[in-house]
Design a protein around this motif. Structure first.
Motif, PDB file in Angstrom:
ATOM      1  N   PHE A 116      14.552   3.197  -5.023  1.00 26.76           N
ATOM      2  CA  PHE A 116      14.352   4.603  -5.046  1.00 26.76           C
ATOM      3  C   PHE A 116      13.892   4.964  -3.667  1.00 26.76           C
ATOM      4  CE2 PHE A 116      10.748   2.587  -6.755  1.00 26.76           C
ATOM      5  CZ  PHE A 116       9.769   2.862  -5.838  1.00 26.76           C
ATOM      6  N   SER A 195      -1.120   0.323   1.463  1.00 29.94           N
ATOM      7  CA  SER A 195      -0.470   0.582   0.217  1.00 29.94           C
ATOM      8  C   SER A 195       0.776  -0.788  -0.024  1.00 29.94           C
ATOM      9  CB  SER A 195       0.492   1.670   0.238  1.00 29.94           C
ATOM     10  OG  SER A 195       1.171   1.784  -0.931  1.00 29.94           O
ATOM     11  N   SER A 217       1.818   0.116  -5.557  1.00 31.93           N
ATOM     12  CA  SER A 217       2.849   1.023  -6.037  1.00 31.93           C
ATOM     13  C   SER A 217       3.457   0.404  -7.302  1.00 31.93           C
ATOM     14  CB  SER A 217       4.018   0.758  -4.960  1.00 31.93           C
ATOM     15  OG  SER A 217       3.700   1.555  -3.749  1.00 31.93           O
ATOM     16  N   HIS A 219       4.741   2.259 -10.445  1.00 27.09           N
ATOM     17  CA  HIS A 219       6.105   2.746 -10.588  1.00 27.09           C
ATOM     18  C   HIS A 219       6.887   2.489 -12.020  1.00 27.09           C
ATOM     19  CE1 HIS A 219       5.658   4.280  -6.758  1.00 27.09           C
ATOM     20  NE2 HIS A 219       6.297   3.101  -6.101  1.00 27.09           N
ATOM     21  N   ASN A 294      10.985  12.015  -3.959  1.00 27.08           N
ATOM     22  CA  ASN A 294      11.579  12.831  -2.832  1.00 27.08           C
ATOM     23  C   ASN A 294      13.159  12.320  -2.692  1.00 27.08           C
ATOM     24  OD1 ASN A 294       9.576  14.453  -1.937  1.00 27.08           O
ATOM     25  ND2 ASN A 294       8.475  12.395  -1.425  1.00 27.08           N
TER      26      ASN A 294
HETATM   27  N1  SAH Z   1       5.753  -0.916   0.992  1.00 23.03           N
HETATM   28  C1  SAH Z   1       4.557  -0.174   0.552  1.00 23.03           C
HETATM   29  C2  SAH Z   1       4.262   0.940   1.614  1.00 23.03           C
HETATM   30  C3  SAH Z   1       5.294   1.937   1.245  1.00 23.03           C
HETATM   31  S1  SAH Z   1       4.269   3.317   0.846  1.00 23.03           S
HETATM   32  C4  SAH Z   1       4.436   0.012  -0.885  1.00 23.03           C
HETATM   33  O1  SAH Z   1       5.433  -0.102  -1.612  1.00 23.03           O
HETATM   34  O2  SAH Z   1       3.414   0.480  -1.398  1.00 23.03           O
HETATM   35  C5  SAH Z   1       5.085   4.693   0.337  1.00 23.03           C
HETATM   36  C6  SAH Z   1       4.837   5.000  -1.245  1.00 23.03           C
HETATM   37  O3  SAH Z   1       6.148   5.906  -1.629  1.00 23.03           O
HETATM   38  C7  SAH Z   1       5.308   3.907  -2.127  1.00 23.03           C
HETATM   39  O4  SAH Z   1       4.381   3.998  -3.176  1.00 23.03           O
HETATM   40  C8  SAH Z   1       6.528   4.028  -2.558  1.00 23.03           C
HETATM   41  O5  SAH Z   1       6.990   3.520  -3.689  1.00 23.03           O
HETATM   42  C9  SAH Z   1       6.780   5.489  -2.452  1.00 23.03           C
HETATM   43  N2  SAH Z   1       8.299   5.992  -2.426  1.00 23.03           N
HETATM   44  C10 SAH Z   1       9.301   5.332  -1.963  1.00 23.03           C
HETATM   45  N3  SAH Z   1      10.414   6.109  -1.813  1.00 23.03           N
HETATM   46  C11 SAH Z   1      10.080   7.058  -2.384  1.00 23.03           C
HETATM   47  C12 SAH Z   1      10.701   8.428  -2.583  1.00 23.03           C
HETATM   48  N4  SAH Z   1      12.024   8.480  -2.434  1.00 23.03           N
HETATM   49  N5  SAH Z   1       9.883   9.230  -3.262  1.00 23.03           N
HETATM   50  C13 SAH Z   1       8.690   9.421  -3.553  1.00 23.03           C
HETATM   51  N6  SAH Z   1       7.910   8.362  -3.257  1.00 23.03           N
HETATM   52  C14 SAH Z   1       8.605   7.114  -2.775  1.00 23.03           C
END
Ligand code: SAH
Length: 361
Positions: A116, A195, A217, A219, A294
């Motif tokens: 995503f 993160s 993260s 999810h 988003n």
């Molecule tokens: N790679 C790291 C840092 C990215 S942080 C990580 O995965 O934690 C950015 C955060 O936004 C992460 O929790 C990621 O999963 C989330 N994210 C990624 N795409 C997104 C989207 N389209 N909408 C909302 N959150 C998203």
């Protein structure tokens, strides 16, 4: 030429020792660079002229060059910084009433391929150098107009931009050292958050080498779903990830881990998912941050409805968990979570493969 932005204070001290210079000189230069935001040795007025000349001959202070700046209607600002070979990364400043947070990128693109995330779509190009990571803070601090010694505008840093910070471990840790250093930005460990999508061995290393606040993260509440959404789960499944979180907390500056959970309509937002989550994190001191998805073009996902987010949240809260819902900020300039793309020349040609798969289906 060496770029002095590539060094934390220990590294700079060592470099100065090789040049026959005393440690306090390294400290002085370090403060000029990071506290005063000065890149020109000639302007470092309390250094001997001979040292300034010596430095100018072998070194530069060279942050990534800013290509565009965008300002969102809610005060969020986004900079696209050039990192060579036609690539760029994005850095986002999010002002709030009581703090100002800078969201920093760690890689050009990302290799982890979370389903995503728009950064994933770009594929992976390379790790950012220390200078390119700390250069984002250096740049933003100046762009936001902080006076040397003046009030801090950036009070928090989150490594939540493009890339997986723990996959670029050494450079990220050196950059973290600069953020925390009292001779540089002097941020406390609880105000700096890494993160991660869950690189278990690197989480353990971080707990030993630079235990800042940790966000994971998550999810998904079970392996079957997480394998799909966050493919690194196939390597480090949930029971290992939960154990790593528990180990991390022993060293962390806060007594909890933050779990990020992107709310995807009909995918991971059902009540049963919330109930599974409650079970999953039973012995992990944690807080939840629900992130409304988003959207970006062709993502294939929709944002969960406000109703399902509220229901989900209530189940977690009824079980005694602390939950916040992340406010979407900066989305009118594509600066919200998961919308950062920068410009990445994809070495994995992932985008091309996707298109091919699509066409042959
Ligand atoms: N790679 C790291 C840092 C990215 S942080 C990580 O995965 O934690 C950015 C955060 O936004 C992460 O929790 C990621 O999963 C989330 N994210 C990624 N795409 C997104 C989207 N389209 N909408 C909302 N959150 C998203």
């Amino acid at each position: 030429m060496v770029n002095l932005l590539d060094y934390d204070l220990d590294g700079l001290t060592e470099l100065f020792a090789q040049m026959g210079e005393k440690p306090f000189r390294a400290r002085q230069v370090f403060r000029w660079i990071h506290q005063a935001g000065v890149a020109d040795f000639a302007a470092m007025s309390d250094l001997a002229k001979s040292l300034r000349e010596k430095l100018a001959a072998v070194a530069v202070v060279s942050p990534p060059v800013c290509r565009t700046e965008q300002n969102a209607s809610d005060g969020v600002r986004k900079w696209m910084l050039e990192v060579g070979s036609g690539n760029s990364v994005e850095t986002v400043f999010i002002p709030e009433e009581t703090r100002g947070t800078l969201c920093v990128s760690s890689q050009v693109g990302c290799a982890l391929d979370c389903a995503f995330c728009s950064t994933a779509r770009q594929g992976f190009n390379r790790n950012l150098s220390v200078a390119e990571i700390i250069g984002q803070l250096w740049w933003a601090d100046r762009a936001l107009g902080r006076e040397p010694g003046g009030e801090r505008i950036i009070s928090n840093v989150v490594m939540m931009g493009m890339g997986e910070p723990l996959a670029n471990f050494d450079n990220v840790v050196s950059a973290l050292h600069v953020m925390l250093d009292d001779h540089a930005y002097g941020l406390s460990r609880r105000r700096v958050t890494v993160s991660t999508s869950g690189l278990v061995p690197a989480m353990d290393r971080l707990s030993q080498e630079c235990p800042v606040a940790l966000a994971v993260s998550l999810h998904a509440p079970n392996d079957a779903l997480r394998d799909q959404l966050v493919p690194i789960n196939r390597k480090y499944p949930l029971h290992e990830l939960m154990a790593a979180c528990r180990r991390y907390i022993e060293f962390a500056p806060r007594d909890f881990v933050t779990f990020e959970y992107v709310m995807l309509d009909g995918v991971n937002d059902r009540e049963e998912h919330a109930r599974q989550l409650v079970e999953l994190v039973r012995d992990v001191p944690c807080k939840f941050n629900l992130i409304p998805f988003n959207p970006f073009p062709d993502s294939g996902f929709d944002r969960a409805s406000n109703n399902s987010i509220a229901r989900f949240r209530a189940i977690l809260q009824d079980a005694g968990l602390v939950v916040t819902t992340r406010k979407t900020r900066g989305d009118d300039i594509d600066a919200a979570c998961g919308q950062l793309v920068g410009k990445v020349l994809d070495k994995t040609r992932r985008q091309e493969k996707r298109i091919t798969i699509h066409h042959t289906k």
